[in-house]
Design a protein around this motif. Structure first.
Motif, PDB file in Angstrom:
ATOM      1  N   ASN A   1       1.564   8.219 131.230  1.00  0.00           N
ATOM      2  CA  ASN A   1       2.242   6.879 131.166  1.00  0.00           C
ATOM      3  C   ASN A   1       3.312   6.894 129.842  1.00  0.00           C
ATOM      4  O   ASN A   1       4.092   6.540 129.522  1.00  0.00           O
TER       5      ASN A   1
ATOM      6  N   ASP B   1      -4.082   2.144 136.710  1.00  0.00           N
ATOM      7  CA  ASP B   1      -3.149   1.193 136.564  1.00  0.00           C
ATOM      8  C   ASP B   1      -3.859   0.050 136.037  1.00  0.00           C
ATOM      9  O   ASP B   1      -4.943  -0.284 136.001  1.00  0.00           O
ATOM     10  N   GLU B   2      -3.014  -0.705 135.279  1.00  0.00           N
ATOM     11  CA  GLU B   2      -3.308  -2.183 134.763  1.00  0.00           C
ATOM     12  C   GLU B   2      -3.174  -3.067 135.925  1.00  0.00           C
ATOM     13  O   GLU B   2      -2.022  -3.249 136.621  1.00  0.00           O
TER      14      GLU B   2
ATOM     15  N   MET C   1       2.777 -11.034 128.921  1.00  0.00           N
ATOM     16  CA  MET C   1       3.543  -9.891 128.495  1.00  0.00           C
ATOM     17  C   MET C   1       3.893 -10.072 127.059  1.00  0.00           C
ATOM     18  O   MET C   1       4.606  -9.083 126.582  1.00  0.00           O
TER      19      MET C   1
ATOM     20  N   THR D   1       6.630   1.491 139.028  1.00  0.00           N
ATOM     21  CA  THR D   1       6.867   0.001 138.448  1.00  0.00           C
ATOM     22  C   THR D   1       5.518  -0.402 138.097  1.00  0.00           C
ATOM     23  O   THR D   1       5.405  -1.276 136.963  1.00  0.00           O
ATOM     24  N   ARG D   2       4.436  -0.217 138.944  1.00  0.00           N
ATOM     25  CA  ARG D   2       2.973  -0.682 138.913  1.00  0.00           C
ATOM     26  C   ARG D   2       2.022   0.014 137.726  1.00  0.00           C
ATOM     27  O   ARG D   2       1.177  -0.549 137.526  1.00  0.00           O
TER      28      ARG D   2
ATOM     29  N   ASP E   1      -2.497  -6.751 137.621  1.00  0.00           N
ATOM     30  CA  ASP E   1      -2.198  -7.819 137.291  1.00  0.00           C
ATOM     31  C   ASP E   1      -2.346  -8.880 138.294  1.00  0.00           C
ATOM     32  O   ASP E   1      -1.698 -10.091 137.865  1.00  0.00           O
TER      33      ASP E   1
ATOM     34  N   ALA F   1       8.689  -4.069 129.931  1.00  0.00           N
ATOM     35  CA  ALA F   1       8.348  -4.814 128.568  1.00  0.00           C
ATOM     36  C   ALA F   1       9.779  -4.505 127.633  1.00  0.00           C
ATOM     37  O   ALA F   1      10.153  -5.459 127.021  1.00  0.00           O
TER      38      ALA F   1
ATOM     39  N   ARG G   1       5.031  -0.563 133.273  1.00  0.00           N
ATOM     40  CA  ARG G   1       5.049  -1.755 132.784  1.00  0.00           C
ATOM     41  C   ARG G   1       5.251  -1.914 131.177  1.00  0.00           C
ATOM     42  O   ARG G   1       6.209  -2.803 130.828  1.00  0.00           O
TER      43      ARG G   1
ATOM     44  N   ARG H   1       3.115  -7.263 124.560  1.00  0.00           N
ATOM     45  CA  ARG H   1       4.182  -5.973 124.873  1.00  0.00           C
ATOM     46  C   ARG H   1       5.727  -6.310 124.562  1.00  0.00           C
ATOM     47  O   ARG H   1       6.455  -5.470 123.937  1.00  0.00           O
TER      48      ARG H   1
END
Length: 627
Positions: free
Chosen positions: A349, A421-422, A82, A140-141, A424, A150, A146, A85
């Motif tokens: 987002n 979504d990213e 992260m 949250t996801r 992870d 950050a 995200r 970010r």
């Protein structure tokens, strides 16, 4: 004692009444806690300012516990991933917001030192409110969630240099006087009076403070890495569950106390400890023991914020206070929207980042209190800032409601406008499609101790799964880049369970092309779909209604008088024959040709039916003769 019990009764009663009502209206629990605090504080006058401030010291421990739990969810590797970010979105947000607010404060007539202190204070957002609401709404996801996390994490870390910088901005070293001539003291929201607190760095030079601080942080890392596992194993031997709770609280309280001794934010210290313990086998035990305390104390914290709002100052000059609050949120929102655009977040987002972080935060109370104690801020400026922060926090749940409205509007448009979504994490199992079929597979895997990377393009289903605690990612599983991000190159099994039969077939075909060695379990709509999936390369094909129909047929046989064993034998024989028949017929199936016009297919199907009847008759004769 009676006073404390009365105060506790008032707060709990207000929470029990207000929070469920507001939550049922879809406004979120945070707004319910804030309104409950306003009701028993400024409105009814049941709680005075002194009581609210004293209780806020205790309530802020909920923020400390929350950051500890956040740390437990982050492995050091994830934190390192992260870094872009943290330094990018988070660092720029703090820098740009501080500069913009400082410029506005100087335009209003403040000297640059005080204006800089105001800018630093208002650059922070509410970690407690935002993360609580993101968790409740299952955001949250998402990529926006995200990015929001950050920024909040960067802000929490930035509190340390801000506290170190504030004393250097002091304009006057003389205590400020109240209108009656008495010496005023800082509002204690968020920070204890340093004159009476214990400190390891009070008489140390600056290099000594640095060494002690670094030593405390290194001690947390070493103790968390080497001593907590033996300690938990020792406690486990006692077979007393309450001891696990005691140890979890001991870890959080001791680290918070140590951080206070060296002048570091307790929340940051416990966050670091959580990161260190993220790889521990006792992580889930810690989470389950701390979670109830965190929820209750966070709710109490929000209530003390509401109870501490000074409506006398607000009503004395409402246009000024409301104008400053809205101006702050517009400035921060504009900067955040620009950063979201610069870092290529999609509309949904981007709006989440903007609306979630436009407020000021609870750490602003800490900086204001410290600024008053070091005479960087005057009493009038401090009181105004406290009110602006509280009002902006009060408006935040309404901003989340606006985000929900914008999300619904976006969902009504074309699906491709929503950003995936990213992802992870990469698990050895990928489940593409988490509808009724995929949910059963996922639950069985979790019960067996396996984890899967879950993908689905239906956003409401994903959000519902998150509310029930199942981690999943939004996106179209047929997109190659999303599949590879989910770990297609390393996965052992792919479960293709999409509702759209054509999309499911395309998914199987692409996965087989990319990974000839991959085990593919596919959901089929009907027999023809079985043949399509067979040609596409699926290893195991399951018709979505077949197994349930088999079970229903078995129940019918039992109701007709067959024993459990006989019905089970019939069910097994039919299952094996049908499985063999499907494989044979799949070889004869011709795409685009109706089944009743495929002569070879019809002939083989009729032959297989006769074979099934013959096999079942032989099985019945064998049972009757005892052979």
């Amino acid at each position: 004692m009676e006073g404390f019990l009365l105060l506790a009764t008032l707060y709990l009663t207000a929470a029990v009444v207000a929070v469920p009502i507001v939550a049922r209206l879809g406004l979120g629990s945070v707004l319910g806690y804030l309104l409950a605090g306003i009701l028993i504080g400024p409105v009814l006058g049941l709680v005075g300012d002194t009581q609210a401030n004293d209780l806020q010291h205790f309530a802020e421990f909920g923020v400390v516990m929350m950051l500890f739990l956040i740390g437990l969810e982050l492995e050091p590797r994830a934190l390192w991933d992260m870094r872009h970010r943290l330094l990018g979105v988070g660092g720029l947000q703090i820098t740009l917001t501080t500069g913009a607010v400082m410029a506005g404060a100087m335009w209003l007539g403040l000297v640059w030192q005080t204006a800089l202190a105001v800018g630093l204070t208002l650059a922070l957002s509410s970690t407690a409110i935002v993360l609580q609401t993101l968790s409740e709404k299952g955001l949250t996801r998402t990529a926006g969630g995200r990015a929001t996390f950050a920024v909040l994490l960067t802000q929490d870390i930035a509190v340390i240099p801000m506290l170190a910088l504030l004393p250097l901005l002091a304009v006057s070293q003389k205590p400020s006087l109240a209108p009656d001539g008495s010496v005023t003291r800082a509002n204690s929201a968020g920070v204890d009076d340093h004159a009476t607190s214990i400190s390891l760095i009070a008489d140390l030079p600056s290099w000594g403070v640095t060494l002690v601080t670094i030593g405390a942080i290194v001690s947390i890392i070493l103790v968390g890495h080497y001593l907590t596992r033996p300690l938990f194993r020792f406690i486990h031997g006692a077979r007393l569950h309450e001891m696990f709770t005691a140890v979890a609280l001991l870890i959080v309280v001791a680290i918070a106390f140590l951080m206070n001794l060296v002048g570091v934010s307790p929340a940051l210290g416990t966050f670091l400890a959580g990161v260190v313990l993220a790889n521990s086998e006792f992580r889930h035990e810690l989470e389950s023991n701390i979670e109830p305390f965190k929820g209750l104390l966070l709710g109490l914290f929000f209530m003390t914020v509401g109870a501490g709002i000074n409506f006398h100052i607000l009503f004395g000059d409402p246009f000024k206070i409301i104008g400053l609050t809205l101006a702050l949120m517009v400035i921060k929102g504009t900067i955040l929207y620009g950063l979201g655009t610069a870092f290529k977040l999609r509309d949904g987002n981007k709006w989440l980042l903007t609306l979630a972080l436009a407020q000021a935060g609870e750490f602003g109370f800490v900086l204001i209190s410290f600024g008053l104690q070091t005479h960087v801020l005057t009493q009038s400026i401090g009181q105004t800032l406290l009110l602006v922060i509280a009002l902006s926090m009060l408006l935040t749940p309404l901003f989340f409601i606006l985000h929900d409205y914008l999300s619904r509007r976006a969902a009504e448009g074309p699906t491709h406008q929503l950003e995936a979504d990213e992802i992870d994490e990469q698990q050895p199992i990928i489940i593409a499609g988490i509808g009724r079929f995929g949910q059963v597979v996922n639950r069985m895997l979790q019960m067996s101790g396996f984890r899967a990377t879950v993908l689905d393009h239906d956003l409401p289903t994903i959000e519902l799964m998150r509310k029930f605690g199942f981690k999943s990612f939004f996106g179209d599983p047929t997109r190659p880049e999303l599949l590879h991000a989910a770990g297609l190159d390393k996965a052992k099994v792919l479960v293709a369970a999409l509702d759209d039969k054509d999309a499911n077939t395309r998914l199987v075909r692409y996965a087989r092309h990319e990974r000839p060695d991959l085990n593919i379990v596919a959901r089929a709509r009907d027999r023809v779909h079985v043949y399509e999936l067979y040609r596409a390369g699926a290893d195991h094909i399951v018709r979505e209604m077949f197994d349930s129909s088999l079970r229903a047929g078995r129940y019918v046989l039992e109701d007709l008088g067959l024993t459990d064993f006989e019905a089970n034998e019939m069910e097994t024989a039919f299952y094996k024959h049908d499985r063999m028949a499907l494989r044979d017929l799949a070889e004869l199936w011709k795409p685009g040709v109706p089944l009743d016009q495929n002569k070879e297919y019809l002939a083989r199907a009729q032959e297989l039916n006769r074979e099934l009847e013959t096999a079942l008759v032989r099985q019945d004769v064998a049972k009757d003769t005892g052979k």
